[in-house]
Scaffold this active site. Structure first.
Site, mmCIF file in Angstrom:
data_model
loop_
_atom_site.group_PDB
_atom_site.id
_atom_site.type_symbol
_atom_site.label_atom_id
_atom_site.label_comp_id
_atom_site.label_asym_id
_atom_site.label_seq_id
_atom_site.Cartn_x
_atom_site.Cartn_y
_atom_site.Cartn_z
ATOM 1 N N ASN A 122 16.016 67.300 46.468
ATOM 2 C CA ASN A 122 15.400 67.124 48.095
ATOM 3 C C ASN A 122 16.222 67.642 49.112
ATOM 4 O OD1 ASN A 122 15.462 65.552 50.546
ATOM 5 N ND2 ASN A 122 16.425 64.391 48.794
ATOM 6 N N ARG A 123 15.014 68.288 50.555
ATOM 7 C CA ARG A 123 15.835 68.873 51.455
ATOM 8 C C ARG A 123 14.692 68.095 52.751
ATOM 9 N NH1 ARG A 123 15.133 73.422 48.875
ATOM 10 N NH2 ARG A 123 13.749 74.482 49.037
ATOM 11 N N GLY A 125 14.801 66.421 55.267
ATOM 12 C CA GLY A 125 15.570 66.587 56.360
ATOM 13 C C GLY A 125 14.994 66.012 57.517
ATOM 14 N N PHE A 126 15.143 64.464 56.442
ATOM 15 C CA PHE A 126 15.329 63.341 57.704
ATOM 16 C C PHE A 126 13.744 63.512 58.662
ATOM 17 C CE2 PHE A 126 19.593 62.459 58.504
ATOM 18 C CZ PHE A 126 20.382 61.710 57.794
ATOM 19 N N SER A 195 23.925 62.854 54.752
ATOM 20 C CA SER A 195 22.629 64.143 54.655
ATOM 21 C C SER A 195 23.036 65.323 54.084
ATOM 22 C CB SER A 195 21.420 63.682 54.953
ATOM 23 O OG SER A 195 20.853 64.644 54.332
ATOM 24 N N ASN A 197 21.189 68.098 54.612
ATOM 25 C CA ASN A 197 19.958 68.453 54.859
ATOM 26 C C ASN A 197 20.325 68.472 56.449
ATOM 27 O OD1 ASN A 197 18.797 69.208 52.221
ATOM 28 N ND2 ASN A 197 18.646 66.969 52.430
ATOM 29 N N THR A 198 20.700 67.726 56.840
ATOM 30 C CA THR A 198 20.791 68.392 58.608
ATOM 31 C C THR A 198 22.033 68.871 58.791
ATOM 32 O OG1 THR A 198 19.629 65.721 59.538
ATOM 33 C CG2 THR A 198 20.553 67.043 60.600
ATOM 34 N N LYS A 234 27.217 55.209 55.697
ATOM 35 C CA LYS A 234 26.888 55.730 53.958
ATOM 36 C C LYS A 234 27.807 57.656 54.078
ATOM 37 C CE LYS A 234 22.766 56.781 50.572
ATOM 38 N NZ LYS A 234 21.059 56.354 50.654
ATOM 39 N N ASN A 263 25.454 58.559 48.765
ATOM 40 C CA ASN A 263 24.166 59.728 49.046
ATOM 41 C C ASN A 263 23.990 61.160 48.700
ATOM 42 O OD1 ASN A 263 21.831 60.836 50.530
ATOM 43 N ND2 ASN A 263 22.798 60.437 52.587
#
Length: 366
Positions: A122-123, A125-126, A195, A197-198, A234, A263
């Site tokens: 997954n990406r 991105g919050f 994460s 993705n940010t 995390k 994560n």
């Protein structure tokens, strides 16, 4: 129970597997919320699925958990289905990741399945509604629980992250805003700095940056809630061993309540899915069983470093009760899962807890 598992696997293969993963998530999550909203159904589900037996209970973070296995952040980003998810047998539910400002996340498609490996990439991105909106939702839920004159049956974690457009030198203020808004409704608070993705987020795991961030969030959370709010961080499985040690030492130094390990990973190794298919998915965090060996390595390293008292939540590739037991044996206090929920179906948490209870009973009988 096996017949239900087979039925879900058939449904997954014939319906969900051919559907865009994000759309399938919304449909499945909508069905969970709808079922729990029917009078009496949520309570019946909780009775049937909930952790059963005193041997499963865990005291950690100053809380009494009915079992060790909870739902990781990412499934309910906006606190819209807490009670429905808890009714399915998760001992605790962590919502988020929530950012100070609402944001749409990355462009779709942004979630991909690797069915042969029971993994996800997954990406996202919050993508979330923002701290103010989520706090309002939590406040209304809390008022409803109080209105019924009962204690909230759900142990709730709230996971906060950095707003994408906020530069790194303003990250502390961004996290502090979210903590101030959300801590009053959290049984514990998680600072997500891991994460993939940010952009720039993972650089916040460097201890010289992480120390002032965690100290500021702790002060803001406790002040806003008027009590001590257990605080966890995390971390990513992709940290080098020496960086894992540094985070562990920092957690001990500042008296952090716990660490969540780990994560999703940016690594692409160990999966049976073809390299071409994996590459076609593009960037993003990989989750699922292929993550488990590294997640266990990080967990063991953390436990050896922080000692026996600090809470560590183990996550990363847990699918079966045997997997869950392996994480507990490696030093986890509590456990979380996400990807297995997609592949194993709505009774997954019940299966994990029943399996752990059975193993504990068999161990005592020997």
């Amino acid at each position: 129970m096996e017949s239900r598992a087979r039925a879900y696997r058939l449904l997954f293969r014939t319906v969900f597997q051919g559907m865009d993963p994000e759309r399938a998530h919304h449909l499945g999550f909508g069905a969970i919320r709808a079922a729990a909203a029917v009078p009496g159904v949520g309570r019946a589900l909780r009775t049937y699925c909930g952790p059963d037996g005193p041997g499963l209970r865990v005291k950690a973070l100053g809380l009494d958990f009915p079992g060790p296995f909870g739902l990781a952040a990412g499934f309910d980003k906006n606190a819209v289905g807490i009670d429905g998810l808890a009714a399915l047998g998760f001992a605790f539910v962590e919502i988020g990741t929530v950012t100070a400002r609402a944001q749409p996340g990355n462009p779709a498609p942004r979630m991909f399945r690797l069915p042969a490996d029971h993994c996800l990439i997954n990406r996202m991105g919050f993508n979330n509604d923002g701290a103010n909106v989520v706090a309002g939702r939590l406040a209304r839920r809390a008022a409803k629980v109080r209105g019924h004159g009962r204690q909230d049956p759900v142990i709730l974690g709230v996971n906060i992250g950095k707003t994408k457009v906020v530069p790194e030198d303003e990250a502390v203020a961004d996290y502090v805003f979210s903590a101030t808004q959300l801590a009053p409704y959290a049984d514990y608070l998680t600072v997500n700095v891991s994460s993939p993705n940010t952009p720039g987020l993972r650089s916040l795991q460097a201890v010289e940056v992480l120390r002032p961030l965690l100290v500021a969030v702790r002060e803001a959370a406790d002040a806003a809630a008027g009590r001590h709010v257990p605080l966890l961080v995390k971390i990513a499985p992709d940290l080098a061993d020496e960086d894992v040690d540094a985070v562990a030492d920092l957690a001990v130094e500042i008296g952090l309540d716990g660490i969540i390990a780990a994560n999703t990973t940016i690594a692409r190794a160990g999966q049976s899915t073809s390299d071409a298919e994996v590459e076609a998915c593009g960037a993003g965090g990989l989750s699922g069983p292929v993550l488990r060996p590294r997640a266990l390595d990080v967990l063991r390293r953390l436990r050896a470093r922080v000692g026996p008292e600090m809470t560590i939540i183990g996550v990363g590739g847990i699918t079966t009760a045997a997997d869950a037991q392996e994480f507990l044996d490696a030093g986890a206090t509590l456990l979380q899962g996400f990807t297995g929920f997609i592949y194993q179906g709505p009774f997954w948490a019940r299966t994990i807890h029943r399996g752990l209870a059975r193993r504990a009973k068999e161990g005592k009988a020997k």
